[in-house]
Design a protein around this motif. Sequence first.
Motif, PDB file in Angstrom:
ATOM      1  N   GLY A  85      16.261 -14.604  15.247  1.00  0.00           N
ATOM      2  CA  GLY A  85      16.681 -15.902  14.737  1.00  0.00           C
ATOM      3  C   GLY A  85      15.599 -16.670  14.016  1.00  0.00           C
ATOM      4  N   ALA A  86      14.367 -16.206  14.102  1.00  0.00           N
ATOM      5  CA  ALA A  86      13.249 -16.910  13.469  1.00  0.00           C
ATOM      6  C   ALA A  86      13.158 -16.551  11.990  1.00  0.00           C
ATOM      7  CB  ALA A  86      11.940 -16.559  14.173  1.00  0.00           C
ATOM      8  N   PRO A  87      12.519 -17.413  11.169  1.00  0.00           N
ATOM      9  CA  PRO A  87      12.238 -17.004   9.784  1.00  0.00           C
ATOM     10  C   PRO A  87      11.538 -15.654   9.785  1.00  0.00           C
ATOM     11  CG  PRO A  87      11.701 -19.316  10.094  1.00  0.00           C
ATOM     12  CD  PRO A  87      12.027 -18.773  11.463  1.00  0.00           C
ATOM     13  N   LYS A  88      11.788 -14.850   8.745  1.00  0.00           N
ATOM     14  CA  LYS A  88      11.420 -13.440   8.805  1.00  0.00           C
ATOM     15  C   LYS A  88       9.932 -13.195   9.034  1.00  0.00           C
ATOM     16  CE  LYS A  88      11.150 -12.650   3.781  1.00  0.00           C
ATOM     17  NZ  LYS A  88      11.700 -11.826   2.664  1.00  0.00           N
ATOM     18  N   HIS A  89       9.072 -14.103   8.612  1.00  0.00           N
ATOM     19  CA  HIS A  89       7.641 -13.910   8.826  1.00  0.00           C
ATOM     20  C   HIS A  89       7.200 -14.349  10.224  1.00  0.00           C
ATOM     21  CE1 HIS A  89       7.740 -13.883   4.382  1.00  0.00           C
ATOM     22  NE2 HIS A  89       6.700 -13.079   4.485  1.00  0.00           N
ATOM     23  N   ARG A  90       8.083 -14.991  10.976  1.00  0.00           N
ATOM     24  CA  ARG A  90       7.648 -15.600  12.238  1.00  0.00           C
ATOM     25  C   ARG A  90       8.233 -14.930  13.475  1.00  0.00           C
ATOM     26  NH1 ARG A  90       8.148 -22.020  10.535  1.00  0.00           N
ATOM     27  NH2 ARG A  90       6.705 -21.911   8.764  1.00  0.00           N
ATOM     28  N   GLY A  91       9.031 -13.912  13.299  1.00  0.00           N
ATOM     29  CA  GLY A  91       9.630 -13.264  14.465  1.00  0.00           C
ATOM     30  C   GLY A  91       9.163 -11.839  14.657  1.00  0.00           C
ATOM     31  N   ILE A  92       7.948 -11.521  14.183  1.00  0.00           N
ATOM     32  CA  ILE A  92       7.431 -10.147  14.180  1.00  0.00           C
ATOM     33  C   ILE A  92       6.308 -10.022  15.208  1.00  0.00           C
ATOM     34  CG2 ILE A  92       6.179  -8.442  12.783  1.00  0.00           C
ATOM     35  CD1 ILE A  92       7.688  -9.555  10.345  1.00  0.00           C
ATOM     36  N   THR A  93       6.241  -8.854  15.861  1.00  0.00           N
ATOM     37  CA  THR A  93       5.208  -8.597  16.856  1.00  0.00           C
ATOM     38  C   THR A  93       4.555  -7.247  16.580  1.00  0.00           C
ATOM     39  OG1 THR A  93       6.361  -9.927  18.525  1.00  0.00           O
ATOM     40  CG2 THR A  93       4.772  -8.301  19.339  1.00  0.00           C
ATOM     41  N   TRP A  94       3.255  -7.153  16.816  1.00  0.00           N
ATOM     42  CA  TRP A  94       2.432  -5.948  16.584  1.00  0.00           C
ATOM     43  C   TRP A  94       2.242  -5.242  17.918  1.00  0.00           C
ATOM     44  CZ3 TRP A  94      -1.717  -2.818  17.251  1.00  0.00           C
ATOM     45  CH2 TRP A  94      -2.361  -2.224  16.149  1.00  0.00           C
ATOM     46  N   LEU A  95       2.709  -3.987  18.018  1.00  0.00           N
ATOM     47  CA  LEU A  95       2.622  -3.215  19.250  1.00  0.00           C
ATOM     48  C   LEU A  95       1.862  -1.917  19.025  1.00  0.00           C
ATOM     49  CD1 LEU A  95       6.324  -3.417  20.557  1.00  0.00           C
ATOM     50  CD2 LEU A  95       4.397  -4.875  21.237  1.00  0.00           C
ATOM     51  N   ALA A  96       1.244  -1.427  20.089  1.00  0.00           N
ATOM     52  CA  ALA A  96       0.671  -0.082  20.112  1.00  0.00           C
ATOM     53  C   ALA A  96       1.621   0.794  20.921  1.00  0.00           C
ATOM     54  CB  ALA A  96      -0.720  -0.091  20.744  1.00  0.00           C
ATOM     55  N   MET A  97       2.255   1.728  20.240  1.00  0.00           N
ATOM     56  CA  MET A  97       3.285   2.559  20.881  1.00  0.00           C
ATOM     57  C   MET A  97       2.783   3.988  21.081  1.00  0.00           C
ATOM     58  SD  MET A  97       7.120   3.522  19.509  1.00  0.00           S
ATOM     59  CE  MET A  97       6.456   4.619  18.226  1.00  0.00           C
ATOM     60  N   PRO A  98       2.887   4.533  22.293  1.00  0.00           N
ATOM     61  CA  PRO A  98       2.538   5.945  22.490  1.00  0.00           C
ATOM     62  C   PRO A  98       3.579   6.838  21.831  1.00  0.00           C
ATOM     63  CG  PRO A  98       3.410   5.007  24.516  1.00  0.00           C
ATOM     64  CD  PRO A  98       3.274   3.869  23.546  1.00  0.00           C
ATOM     65  N   MET A  99       3.142   7.808  21.052  1.00  0.00           N
ATOM     66  CA  MET A  99       4.063   8.643  20.295  1.00  0.00           C
ATOM     67  C   MET A  99       4.792   9.669  21.163  1.00  0.00           C
ATOM     68  SD  MET A  99       4.272   7.633  17.198  1.00  0.00           S
ATOM     69  CE  MET A  99       4.947   9.037  16.295  1.00  0.00           C
ATOM     70  N   ASP A 100       4.326   9.852  22.404  1.00  0.00           N
ATOM     71  CA  ASP A 100       5.028  10.782  23.292  1.00  0.00           C
ATOM     72  C   ASP A 100       6.014  10.063  24.208  1.00  0.00           C
ATOM     73  OD1 ASP A 100       3.261   9.443  24.931  1.00  0.00           O
ATOM     74  OD2 ASP A 100       2.366  11.248  25.809  1.00  0.00           O
TER      75      ASP A 100
ATOM     76  N   VAL B 148      11.294   8.650  21.068  1.00  0.00           N
ATOM     77  CA  VAL B 148      10.623   8.736  19.764  1.00  0.00           C
ATOM     78  C   VAL B 148      10.927  10.093  19.136  1.00  0.00           C
ATOM     79  CG1 VAL B 148       8.421   8.728  18.539  1.00  0.00           C
ATOM     80  CG2 VAL B 148       8.754   7.212  20.506  1.00  0.00           C
ATOM     81  N   THR B 149      11.488  10.080  17.933  1.00  0.00           N
ATOM     82  CA  THR B 149      11.783  11.309  17.189  1.00  0.00           C
ATOM     83  C   THR B 149      11.084  11.249  15.836  1.00  0.00           C
ATOM     84  OG1 THR B 149      13.959  11.526  18.234  1.00  0.00           O
ATOM     85  CG2 THR B 149      13.591  12.772  16.201  1.00  0.00           C
ATOM     86  N   VAL B 150      10.350  12.294  15.506  1.00  0.00           N
ATOM     87  CA  VAL B 150       9.588  12.353  14.252  1.00  0.00           C
ATOM     88  C   VAL B 150      10.208  13.417  13.351  1.00  0.00           C
ATOM     89  CG1 VAL B 150       7.345  12.847  13.201  1.00  0.00           C
ATOM     90  CG2 VAL B 150       7.464  11.617  15.392  1.00  0.00           C
TER      91      VAL B 150
END
Length: 384
Positions: free
Chosen positions: A180-195, A199-201
């Motif tokens: 619901g936030a303006p598009k630049h204000r509702g984003i979060t930076w995460l570190a995701m384990p690829m295993d 998760v499908t690559v």
Amino acid sequence: MDLTDSPEEAEFRAQLRAWLARTLPGLPPKPPPDDWPARRAYDLDWQRTLHDAGYAGLHWPVDAGGHGATPTRHLIFLEETERAGAPYVGANFVGLLHAGPTIAAEGTPEQRARWLPPVLRGEEVWCQGFSEPGAGSDLASLRTRARRDGDHYVVSGSKLWTSHAEVADWCELLVRTDPGAPKHRGITWLAMPMDAPGVTVRPLRTLAGSHEFAEVFLDEVRVPVANRVGAENDGWRVTLVTLSFERGTAFAGEVVACRRLLRELARAARADGRWDDTPLRRRLGRLNAEFRALWRLTQWNVSEAERTGGAPGAGGSVFKLRYSHARQELFDAAAEILGPDSLDLDRPWALERLSSLSYTIAAGTSQIQQNIVAERILGLPKGR
């Protein structure tokens, strides 16, 4: 800005040259460009070699596992290793040049201790999960969702052009945590384990036949909240830190490589008698001036970052804008000199020429860079 080496920098340069002269002859052959598991192993081995010799993370802060060297000394390292023909970062690209510096700048002490030493020691590889099928140049339009569930985020969506995903251990991932936030204000930076489960690559094959990019599909992937870098919904600001590194210094080694290629082209033109072609000679001279200027611009950018104590700023966009076009012009000149051989995909120059076509898109399109320069440097109003 002083563009000459200080006595200490000259000593560092001499020591590095001597170490490279001793070390490079003992390296194994480089794997084929399309064998990314083998290239991962090769690139990690080289990173471990740098770490053991004290050359890993030269300019990273000491509390991030680096040596706290000046950015100028880091440029000397890039210049000398490229001139010597040493391996570049390869599969370590995202960890060393994007995610690592971002975590060093924005991460908690615990996050720094967990993620940065393995990058510097050549133990883990990162990929970049930013772009999506409908969010490339307009990255803030991303739609991959993450909902909070206790101590985890549950992530669903897809990413496109994910660099080195098939051989990565971790992903720097942008997600939308507040639809619901303006598009630049509702984003979060995460570190995701690829295993992680879900998760499908799916590798993507490029025009050159390589597959360093992939689609990544995320189906209810659980990522610990502790893996969030920065505050929730503050990911766009963190992303700008990442992009400033990507556009500011990440291409510095490639500028040196282009200057080396330009010298090789000049030798090839002399060998086949093309050097008497005045327009061609003028073209190569202008490109030489272009890349010398780009190297000086890189030095200026890192000097400004060093002076202000921050990440590379909008000057990185000036560099990225001109470099991406100069690189394409360089490989157009290579095609003119090499003739039919420039279409032989078994030749490195042919593959490099094909990849050069992507540089006006990768790391922010030229149109986006022009907007940044217009608004943040020239002070022009935003377009409507």
